[in-house]
Design a protein around this motif. Structure first.
Motif, mmCIF file in Angstrom:
data_model
loop_
_atom_site.group_PDB
_atom_site.id
_atom_site.type_symbol
_atom_site.label_atom_id
_atom_site.label_comp_id
_atom_site.label_asym_id
_atom_site.label_seq_id
_atom_site.Cartn_x
_atom_site.Cartn_y
_atom_site.Cartn_z
ATOM 1 N N VAL A 78 0.857 -1.176 0.000
ATOM 2 C CA VAL A 78 0.000 0.000 0.000
ATOM 3 C C VAL A 78 0.897 1.231 0.000
ATOM 4 N N LEU A 79 0.715 2.098 -0.998
ATOM 5 C CA LEU A 79 1.547 3.291 -1.116
ATOM 6 C C LEU A 79 0.699 4.534 -0.934
ATOM 7 N N GLY A 80 1.312 5.564 -0.379
ATOM 8 C CA GLY A 80 0.643 6.841 -0.201
ATOM 9 C C GLY A 80 1.563 7.978 -0.597
ATOM 10 N N GLY A 81 1.278 9.166 -0.064
ATOM 11 C CA GLY A 81 2.025 10.346 -0.442
ATOM 12 C C GLY A 81 3.346 10.522 0.262
ATOM 13 N N ALA A 82 3.731 9.579 1.121
ATOM 14 C CA ALA A 82 5.030 9.625 1.793
ATOM 15 C C ALA A 82 5.790 8.345 1.460
ATOM 16 N N PRO A 83 7.127 8.394 1.435
ATOM 17 C CA PRO A 83 7.911 7.196 1.102
ATOM 18 C C PRO A 83 7.643 6.042 2.070
ATOM 19 N N THR A 84 7.469 4.858 1.505
ATOM 20 C CA THR A 84 7.268 3.627 2.271
ATOM 21 C C THR A 84 8.400 2.665 1.942
#
Length: 314
Positions: free
Chosen positions: A55-61
């Motif tokens: 799951v990816l969002g607007g911050a680095p994972t």
């Protein structure tokens, strides 16, 4: 020269496999041990997250050791962009004007160009993370048309911002003159709208220079007629925009011995003809030939297998 450029962009016609190649390249660079690598998707489709199985969002994972990924949300960035303008403008205009301002800003949030402007602002901010936070950044871009609009925005927006700033200065001077004529004295205060415009113009200029000096754009195509034609136009437009073009990635090449006759043999022969055309058109830029995998890439193991087929300098 290519290895010295820490920012890579992959783009091309929809469906040619740029997301897979961008992810494989990011993994390849991360396993090279030069430092942390960030994979960024600017494509509204969440293909990168689906490919990596995270799951990816607007911050680095963190995805793997030294490999990070994130997904830009253009709509959310556009909303935040307009909200910032609203905050600054509310401090600069009279209460009587605020209702009209609110209506205009609501329209502006959905107007053509707003999402691209917000996206490029986000794009520029992510580039600022290199090299201190990430040694390399790999962008998986949206299909060709969207990407070209994004990469050519700096020149257009810089001129636009400079024009708005000039208008803003004239309005501020007129307001000062009217206050003086009316005998109204107000303490000087920062023009937040003008300050924001100046910051954006400076930011766009820096991002433009970084694209020219530190980035490489890798066109991705498959050996088919429409993809070849679109890649020709893409390379010409990137040259015109002074965006450096790196090795062209030719994806999904069938093995020469695929099928002794019939359908597969015809497909191989057609690919061979278009590959000859590709070598003539793009060979001077460098070619990366990527063979067709037996099945769609899915997850880390498949990406690692594909990364092993990439050249040593990615």
């Amino acid at each position: 020269m290519e290895r010295a450029r820490p920012i890579r962009l992959f783009g091309g016609k929809g469906g040619v496999g740029k997301t897979t190649l961008a992810a494989a390249t990011a993994l390849h660079l991360a396993e090279g041990g030069d430092g942390d690598v960030l994979l960024v998707s600017t494509d509204p489709a969440h293909s990168t997250a689906d490919l990596l199985g995270v799951v990816l969002g607007g911050a680095p994972t963190r995805v793997r050791d030294r490999l990070w990924a994130m997904q830009i949300d253009p709509e959310a960035d556009a909303a935040a962009y307009v909200a910032g303008i609203r905050e600054d403008a509310e401090d600069a205009v009279s209460p009587e004007v605020l209702p009209s301002l609110e209506r205009h800003l609501k329209l502006a949030a959905q107007a053509p160009g707003t999402a691209e402007a917000a996206l490029f602002d986000r794009f520029a901010g992510i580039m600022d993370w290199c090299p201190d936070r990430f040694a390399r950044i790999v962008f998986d871009t949206a299909p060709t048309g969207h990407t070209l609009r994004l990469l050519t925005l700096p020149d257009m927006l810089t001129a636009w911002v400079e024009g708005l700033a000039a208008q803003r200065r004239r309005v501020t001077r007129l307001q000062g003159m009217w206050r003086n004529l009316a005998g109204v004295s107000e303490p000087a205060r920062e023009d937040r709208v003008l300050a924001r415009l100046r910051r954006r113009a400076e930011r766009f200029g820096i991002a433009r220079r970084r694209l020219r000096d530190e980035a490489l754009f890798h066109p991705v195509l498959v050996p088919e007629r429409l993809a070849v034609l679109e890649t020709r136009r893409l390379c010409d437009q990137l040259d015109d925009a002074d965006v450096p073009v790196g090795a062209v990635h030719v994806n999904r090449l069938l093995p020469a011995d695929a099928g002794a006759g019939g359908f597969l043999a015809e497909r191989v022969a057609q690919q061979r003809r278009y590959l000859d055309e590709i070598e003539t058109a793009f060979g001077g830029r460098g070619l990366v030939r990527v063979p067709q995998m037996a099945r769609d890439a899915e997850g880390y193991d498949d990406l690692a297998a594909l990364a092993e087929r990439l050249p040593a300098d990615a």
